[in-house]
Design an enzyme around this catalytic site. Structure first.
Site, PDB file in Angstrom:
ATOM      1  N   ASP A  41      -3.514 115.493  76.118  1.00  0.00           N
ATOM      2  CA  ASP A  41      -2.559 114.517  75.777  1.00  0.00           C
ATOM      3  C   ASP A  41      -3.662 113.039  75.914  1.00  0.00           C
ATOM      4  O   ASP A  41      -4.440 113.189  76.760  1.00  0.00           O
ATOM      5  CB  ASP A  41      -1.395 114.032  76.459  1.00  0.00           C
ATOM      6  CG  ASP A  41      -0.619 113.221  75.821  1.00  0.00           C
ATOM      7  OD1 ASP A  41      -0.639 112.742  74.608  1.00  0.00           O
ATOM      8  OD2 ASP A  41       0.446 112.651  76.780  1.00  0.00           O
TER       9      ASP A  41
ATOM     10  N   ASN B  99       6.231 117.032  67.414  1.00  0.00           N
ATOM     11  CA  ASN B  99       5.026 116.511  66.748  1.00  0.00           C
ATOM     12  C   ASN B  99       5.330 116.181  65.053  1.00  0.00           C
ATOM     13  O   ASN B  99       4.656 115.334  64.586  1.00  0.00           O
ATOM     14  CB  ASN B  99       3.918 117.091  67.139  1.00  0.00           C
ATOM     15  CG  ASN B  99       3.562 116.751  68.500  1.00  0.00           C
ATOM     16  OD1 ASN B  99       2.682 117.539  69.361  1.00  0.00           O
ATOM     17  ND2 ASN B  99       3.708 115.553  69.072  1.00  0.00           N
TER      18      ASN B  99
END
Ligand code: IPE
Ligand code: IPE
Ligand code: MG
Length: 246
Positions: free
Chosen positions: A24, A72
């Site tokens: 991330d 996502n």
């Protein structure tokens, strides 16, 4: 450091660790520099290449990377397409190196929503690297822990409906054996970069007894050295699995 060179800094240690990583912080890394988010993703892919090469020296036999979650898809089409093509490019560019380094690559997640060309490429790389056994690289693509469990439950329900399994005979092991990760041991360690301290739907079943390390480092800055420091901290921990140590 050139990505073509094997990492020499770490003495080879005998270990079959399974480390899972929530990669991330690519977007923030790019934003900090005033660059498009995709530049961060591209840099992040370089970090993946570097980390995979460093795995034998770090004692990591199984490396599982969260590349794209079932959530996502909420991002812009440009970013989603960019991530997909980056993933395809990684497979094509890294195939030869993976075979040289003994990397077996597999993909977990729901492939049915992926572009058929990408799905074909995934099938190809899985076959191409199927004989390798030094590092087991698993990439989570359109993966969600809840989605995986729901798909597994559908599969089990069908087996019950067809009379092959009695409901009362269902065990935890039978569930594990039907998850996308059935070929993997449970992760010893889950690492998340970028300072966020949440699981974001990653390996919900498998990480029941994993250790977690949350690193402030943004993924495009995450090097094998960062991982080595984390592994050092991990090795200091005492894992009790619900028991008592004297
Ligand atoms: C990469 O980091 C993770 C992916 C979903 C590919 P992000 O793109 O989430 O970066 P941040 O969290 O916005 O910084
Ligand atoms: C988790 O990161 C998914 C991947 C690393 C692929 P996200 O950036 O998508 O997660 P949230 O939105 O912070 O929970
Ligand atoms: Mg993020």
């Amino acid at each position: 450091m050139s990505f073509d060179q094997p990492t020499q800094e770490y003495p080879s240690i005998d270990s079959n660790l399974h480390v899972a990583v929530i990669m991330d912080g690519n977007g923030r890394w790019a934003k900090n520099r005033g660059w498009p988010r995709l530049v961060g993703h591209r840099k992040g892919a370089e970090r993946v290449r570097e980390l995979v090469a460093a795995c034998p020296g770090l004692g990591i036999r199984y490396l599982t990377l969260y590349a794209f979650s079932t959530e996502n898809w909420k991002r812009t089409t440009e970013e989603v397409m960019g991530l997909m093509s980056l993933f395809a490019r990684y497979i094509k560019r890294e195939a030869a190196r993976m075979n040289r380094e003994g990397v077996r690559m597999r993909v977990i997640g729901d492939r049915s929503r992926l572009d058929p060309k990408l799905a074909g490429l995934i099938d190809w790389i899985e076959q191409e690297t199927a004989g390798n056994d030094t590092v087991h690289l698993t990439v989570a693509m359109n993966y969600g822990g809840r989605d995986e469990i729901a798909r597994t439950m559908k599969f089990l329900a069908r087996e019950v409906a067809e009379g092959r399994i009695a409901p009362e005979d269902i065990t935890e092991a039978m569930i594990s054996d039907r998850l996308d990760t059935r070929f993997l041991p449970d992760p010893d360690l889950v690492v998340r970069s970028s300072g966020e301290t949440r699981v974001s739907n990653f390996l919900l079943w498998q990480a029941a007894y994993s250790e977690y390390v949350f690193s402030p480092v943004l993924w495009p800055d995450f090097t094998p050295d960062t991982m080595q420091t984390i592994l050092h901290a991990f090795h200091m921990r005492e894992r009790r699995f619900g028991g008592v140590t004297v």
